[in-house]
Design an enzyme around this catalytic site. Structure first.
Site, PDB file in Angstrom:
ATOM      1  N   ASP A  77      12.128  -1.628   3.605  1.00 22.72           N
ATOM      2  CA  ASP A  77      11.170  -0.536   3.802  1.00 22.72           C
ATOM      3  C   ASP A  77      11.782   0.569   4.658  1.00 22.72           C
ATOM      4  O   ASP A  77      11.258   0.892   5.719  1.00 22.72           O
ATOM      5  CB  ASP A  77       9.896  -1.091   4.472  1.00 22.72           C
ATOM      6  CG  ASP A  77       8.804  -0.044   4.568  1.00 22.72           C
ATOM      7  OD1 ASP A  77       8.872   0.976   3.865  1.00 22.72           O
ATOM      8  OD2 ASP A  77       7.871  -0.259   5.375  1.00 22.72           O
ATOM      9  N   ASP A 106       0.833  -1.209   0.000  1.00 19.48           N
ATOM     10  CA  ASP A 106       0.000   0.000   0.000  1.00 19.48           C
ATOM     11  C   ASP A 106       0.867   1.258   0.000  1.00 19.48           C
ATOM     12  O   ASP A 106       2.069   1.213   0.281  1.00 19.48           O
ATOM     13  CB  ASP A 106      -0.943   0.003   1.211  1.00 19.48           C
ATOM     14  CG  ASP A 106      -0.204  -0.045   2.545  1.00 19.48           C
ATOM     15  OD1 ASP A 106       0.781  -0.797   2.652  1.00 19.48           O
ATOM     16  OD2 ASP A 106      -0.608   0.672   3.473  1.00 19.48           O
ATOM     17  N   HIS A 128       6.313   9.946   1.925  1.00 16.96           N
ATOM     18  CA  HIS A 128       5.071  10.531   2.434  1.00 16.96           C
ATOM     19  C   HIS A 128       4.962  12.008   2.042  1.00 16.96           C
ATOM     20  O   HIS A 128       4.251  12.761   2.696  1.00 16.96           O
ATOM     21  CB  HIS A 128       4.918  10.370   3.955  1.00 16.96           C
ATOM     22  CG  HIS A 128       4.828   8.938   4.393  1.00 16.96           C
ATOM     23  ND1 HIS A 128       4.309   8.544   5.592  1.00 16.96           N
ATOM     24  CD2 HIS A 128       5.179   7.776   3.766  1.00 16.96           C
ATOM     25  CE1 HIS A 128       4.357   7.218   5.698  1.00 16.96           C
ATOM     26  NE2 HIS A 128       4.891   6.737   4.597  1.00 16.96           N
ATOM     27  N   GLU A 173       0.152  -1.473   5.551  1.00 18.18           N
ATOM     28  CA  GLU A 173       1.269  -1.161   6.441  1.00 18.18           C
ATOM     29  C   GLU A 173       1.159   0.270   6.953  1.00 18.18           C
ATOM     30  O   GLU A 173       1.417   0.552   8.119  1.00 18.18           O
ATOM     31  CB  GLU A 173       2.605  -1.356   5.709  1.00 18.18           C
ATOM     32  CG  GLU A 173       3.837  -1.326   6.612  1.00 18.18           C
ATOM     33  CD  GLU A 173       4.384   0.075   6.881  1.00 18.18           C
ATOM     34  OE1 GLU A 173       5.153   0.243   7.822  1.00 18.18           O
ATOM     35  OE2 GLU A 173       4.016   1.020   6.149  1.00 18.18           O
TER      36      GLU A 173
HETATM   37 ZN   LIG Z   1       6.863   2.052   3.924  1.00 21.84          ZN
END
Ligand SMILES: [Zn+2]
Length: 376
Positions: free
Chosen positions: A165, A80, A346, A141
């Protein structure tokens, strides 16, 4: 065993272009299931999608090894992406891949997904020796690691694993992460007409303010943090508010410090409320557990050896954030997090250097081949 750059870049683009918001990963789940199947893995999807309000479960692949003595490895990444991630239009300029500027890039975490897929392809094509490999592509996640949190731990088959990640260049290895508590405090005061009878009321907002003024938060120490994130309450200026809700968190890589900080927060709300004629109802939920991987664990030693074997200088670091690795470690599979080069995640300025993408795939291959030479 070189990375096929053109192929890997094309697959990375293909993956980031698929819209895969948290709990709406259906399309990308179907795509990666087909890809893993084509790579010779047995592929399964678990049933957590419905349980967490999503439309797809975690993807679990298994590749039988040709070296029986090697440890069973796990590689994991999440499917995701954070918003805005619809209509991602990746582009490459001067060796740097970015979005069109109106979305995130989605290198978090398609850089991990693409690296695992390319590495498995290289291993298969070159007929490299390898032990059993489990691949876990998680859903949901972002916003609470709900994919790994709700996963049936009995499905994990690896001796240890790697979660691809993290920001930081390939060679950055996260070997410690905090646990987190979510702390919700409800302050109950007493309502009254603000103009006619304010003395009959107990203002929950004022009580909350007093409690927050006494609360230790922010950076507590090198491995502990706390934050008050959300406050809600009140209806109108002519009503003494009787209800305030405060949601906060505490994190620490040290379990005892996490408990101490959490206890301080709970006590502060309760004590200040009681001292001011109000009542505090505080609930604590453990979001995830902390972990610290010792330097002599195979998961750490192998990552170091593999990184060095391809000319990377391994950098071991603790992080302040949680990831699927928190749950894999809790479930008994020691798991480190690997930097893929993803940067400014993000945000719509997210980017990754093209070469970091290839280097990460190379690192996964190196981990697989190094493990093939070691013993369980
Ligand atoms: Zn991540």
């Amino acid at each position: 065993m070189a990375v096929n750059k053109e192929r890997m870049l094309a697959e990375f683009y293909e993956l980031v272009r698929i819209k895969c918001s948290t709990r709406a990963e259906r399309e990308v789940v179907d795509v990666v299931k087909a890809k893993l199947g084509a790579l010779g893995l047995t592929v399964d999807e678990d049933d957590i999608g419905g349980k967490i309000g999503g439309n797809a479960g975690n993807v679990i692949g298994f590749l039988k090894g040709n070296v029986a003595t090697a440890p069973v490895l796990m590689f994991s990444a999440h499917l995701d992406c954070v918003e805005p991630c619809g209509g991602i239009n990746p582009r490459l300029a001067d060796g740097v891949i970015t979005s069109g500027g109106d979305t995130v890039l989605g290198a978090d975490d398609k850089s991990g997904v693409a690296s695992i897929l390319e590495a498995l392809r290289i291993v298969g094509e070159a007929g490299l020796p390898h032990g059993d490999i489990q691949v876990i592509f998680t859903v949901a996640e972002e916003g609470g690691v709900n994919g790994s949190k709700n996963m049936d731990r009995a499905r994990l088959r690896a001796d240890f694993g790697y979660v691809l990640d993290s920001s930081g260049a390939p060679g950055r290895i996260i070997n410690a992460a905090p646990g987190q508590n979510s702390i919700k405090a409800i302050i109950r005061g007493k309502t009254a007409h603000a103009g006619l009878a304010p003395e009959e009321g107990v203002n929950a907002i004022v009580v909350a303010g007093k409690a927050l003024a006494e609360l230790r938060q922010g950076r507590i120490d090198a491995e502990t943090t706390a934050n008050v994130g959300i406050i809600k309450g009140g209806h109108a200026t002519n009503i003494v508010p009787d209800y305030v809700e405060i949601t906060s968190e505490a994190r620490s890589r040290n379990a005892a410090k996490l408990e101490a900080q959490t206890a301080h927060m709970v006590e502060t709300f309760e004590k200040v409320a009681a001292a001011n004629g109000a009542r505090a109802e505080v609930t604590v939920k453990r979001a995830y557990e902390p972990y610290v991987l010792a330097a002599d664990l195979p998961v750490v030693a192998l990552a170091r050896q593999a990184a060095e074997s391809i000319g990377l200088a391994p950098v071991f670091e603790a992080t302040g954030g949680g990831s699927d690795a928190n749950f894999f470690n809790t479930y008994g599979v020691p798991s480190a997090v690997l930097g893929t080069g993803m940067s400014k995640v993000h945000t719509t300025n997210e980017f990754i250097k093209e070469n970091d993408l290839y280097k990460t795939a190379e690192l996964v291959v190196a981990i697989i081949t190094t493990a093939a030479q070691s013993k369980k």
